[in-house]
Design a protein around this motif. Sequence first.
Motif, PDB file in Angstrom:
ATOM      1  N   THR A   1      39.990 -53.548  27.163  1.00 43.44           N
ATOM      2  CA  THR A   1      38.881 -53.982  28.016  1.00 43.44           C
ATOM      3  C   THR A   1      37.585 -53.380  27.481  1.00 43.44           C
ATOM      4  OG1 THR A   1      40.305 -54.094  29.964  1.00 43.44           O
ATOM      5  CG2 THR A   1      37.926 -53.955  30.344  1.00 43.44           C
ATOM      6  N   LEU A   2      36.625 -54.232  27.164  1.00 42.53           N
ATOM      7  CA  LEU A   2      35.337 -53.786  26.655  1.00 42.53           C
ATOM      8  C   LEU A   2      34.267 -54.084  27.693  1.00 42.53           C
ATOM      9  CD1 LEU A   2      33.581 -52.682  24.343  1.00 42.53           C
ATOM     10  CD2 LEU A   2      33.473 -55.017  23.422  1.00 42.53           C
ATOM     11  N   VAL A   3      33.565 -53.029  28.115  1.00 40.26           N
ATOM     12  CA  VAL A   3      32.489 -53.173  29.096  1.00 40.26           C
ATOM     13  C   VAL A   3      31.180 -52.779  28.410  1.00 40.26           C
ATOM     14  CG1 VAL A   3      31.617 -52.518  31.371  1.00 40.26           C
ATOM     15  CG2 VAL A   3      34.094 -52.546  30.936  1.00 40.26           C
ATOM     16  N   GLU A   4      30.305 -53.747  28.208  1.00 34.26           N
ATOM     17  CA  GLU A   4      29.035 -53.493  27.537  1.00 34.26           C
ATOM     18  C   GLU A   4      27.900 -53.385  28.550  1.00 34.26           C
ATOM     19  OE1 GLU A   4      29.534 -55.457  23.192  1.00 34.26           O
ATOM     20  OE2 GLU A   4      29.434 -56.920  24.833  1.00 34.26           O
ATOM     21  N   HIS A   5      26.788 -52.809  28.103  1.00 35.37           N
ATOM     22  CA  HIS A   5      25.611 -52.579  28.948  1.00 35.37           C
ATOM     23  C   HIS A   5      25.989 -51.751  30.177  1.00 35.37           C
ATOM     24  CE1 HIS A   5      23.316 -55.293  26.445  1.00 35.37           C
ATOM     25  NE2 HIS A   5      24.226 -56.231  26.621  1.00 35.37           N
ATOM     26  N   GLU A   6      26.830 -50.750  29.968  1.00 37.41           N
ATOM     27  CA  GLU A   6      27.263 -49.865  31.052  1.00 37.41           C
ATOM     28  C   GLU A   6      27.013 -48.422  30.613  1.00 37.41           C
ATOM     29  OE1 GLU A   6      27.509 -49.580  34.131  1.00 37.41           O
ATOM     30  OE2 GLU A   6      29.528 -50.313  34.671  1.00 37.41           O
ATOM     31  N   GLU A   7      25.917 -47.841  31.102  1.00 35.62           N
ATOM     32  CA  GLU A   7      25.548 -46.484  30.712  1.00 35.62           C
ATOM     33  C   GLU A   7      26.218 -45.461  31.630  1.00 35.62           C
ATOM     34  OE1 GLU A   7      21.620 -43.726  29.742  1.00 35.62           O
ATOM     35  OE2 GLU A   7      21.375 -45.760  30.550  1.00 35.62           O
ATOM     36  N   ILE A   8      26.950 -44.545  31.034  1.00 40.56           N
ATOM     37  CA  ILE A   8      27.592 -43.470  31.788  1.00 40.56           C
ATOM     38  C   ILE A   8      26.585 -42.336  31.970  1.00 40.56           C
ATOM     39  CG2 ILE A   8      29.486 -41.824  31.837  1.00 40.56           C
ATOM     40  CD1 ILE A   8      30.272 -44.804  32.165  1.00 40.56           C
ATOM     41  N   LYS A   9      26.367 -41.963  33.220  1.00 39.84           N
ATOM     42  CA  LYS A   9      25.376 -40.930  33.532  1.00 39.84           C
ATOM     43  C   LYS A   9      25.983 -39.534  33.556  1.00 39.84           C
ATOM     44  CE  LYS A   9      22.126 -44.029  34.601  1.00 39.84           C
ATOM     45  NZ  LYS A   9      20.860 -44.173  33.862  1.00 39.84           N
ATOM     46  N   SER A  10      27.225 -39.435  34.104  1.00 41.06           N
ATOM     47  CA  SER A  10      27.840 -38.120  34.270  1.00 41.06           C
ATOM     48  C   SER A  10      29.349 -38.263  34.381  1.00 41.06           C
ATOM     49  CB  SER A  10      27.280 -37.414  35.515  1.00 41.06           C
ATOM     50  OG  SER A  10      27.618 -38.140  36.690  1.00 41.06           O
TER      51      SER A  10
END
Length: 372
Positions: free
Chosen positions: A169-178
């Motif tokens: 599963t590839l999730v793009e435009h998803e920034e991990i903050k913490s």
Amino acid sequence: MKVLIVGGGIAGLTIAREFQKRHENDVTVLDRNLAGREASFAAAGMLAPQAECDSADALFRFCSASRDFYPGFTDELRDETGIDVGLDREGTLAVAFDEADEEELKDRYRWQVEAGLEVERLSARETHKLEPFISPDSIGSLFFPKDWQVENRALMGALRTSFEQRGGTLVEHEEIKSVANDGKTSLMAGTGVYEGDVIVFATGAWTSLIEADRVEFEMPLVKPVKGQMISYRTAKRLISKVIYGAGGYLVPRNDGRVLVGATVEDAGFDKTVTDEGRESLRESALRVVPSLQNLRIDENWSGLRPISGDGNPLIGALNEELNIYISGGHYRNGILLAPLSARILVDHILEDTRSEFLADFSPARFVTATAS
């Protein structure tokens, strides 16, 4: 086992592939942008430890082992996906233009011969015979027959295809903050929360932006180092080998492109290409191969190399108890080191094996230094 990998560049996708090869099929890769479109896309694809490293230290041994890993790795990818990633074994030349260059090449030749490595010292005449388009101003060179290159953009396409074919599963435009822990380790993103049994950070230049919330680990410092590049397009392949010289390098591709790199700039996360950077690369290229003079620059781009506090990679556990790991800080050697980094890290996570390189490049070296 649910595996979460943060970062969809070459480090992240090679790690994902290693998990999938061991029948760990619940693998999700999250990327803050488009997967494979940052440093992995901007790179030149050189696999050149003998041209790049300055001594037979732990980093050189790691780079050499990963270079030797490449033929089997790329053969497997081609068999899986049908994509030829352009592993080119024509070798690499380091060319001298003045006495200072010549002395540097003499030192490099000496330590590599003492280490039992394959390296040839060539006169100016022999250099020009090997690469006729090199400037007549060159006064000699070293030839590294085992320093190669790969078409990194094709490689990223093959890795993505492999990952998706295996059901990832590839999730793009998803920034991990913490990253947080409330009984279960979670990644906090802009759109929600992701929970996993194993978390691997392969976040390149953006690693230090991720915060730890109620989790006992310290994210190592990783800084971005900007590199600008240009390319020319020729009707046919002008040079056969990767060439280092005049403060830069030229990388020939089979489609006629010649890549020229690269600047080294402390510019934060600014990826702007500049007239100054373009002109410095052009001057370097023309000093090595004057025949490029009449060609226009075909493409101009930049990327952000991730460098750790000591310039060496970061591979291993951030918190072993919570199954949080990192593979990053590869700086100029991301394409070269990613496949073997992935193999030894996943071997450790799933089989508790401990490569010598995990000891050499563990992120714990920074935690220990801080505590003392």
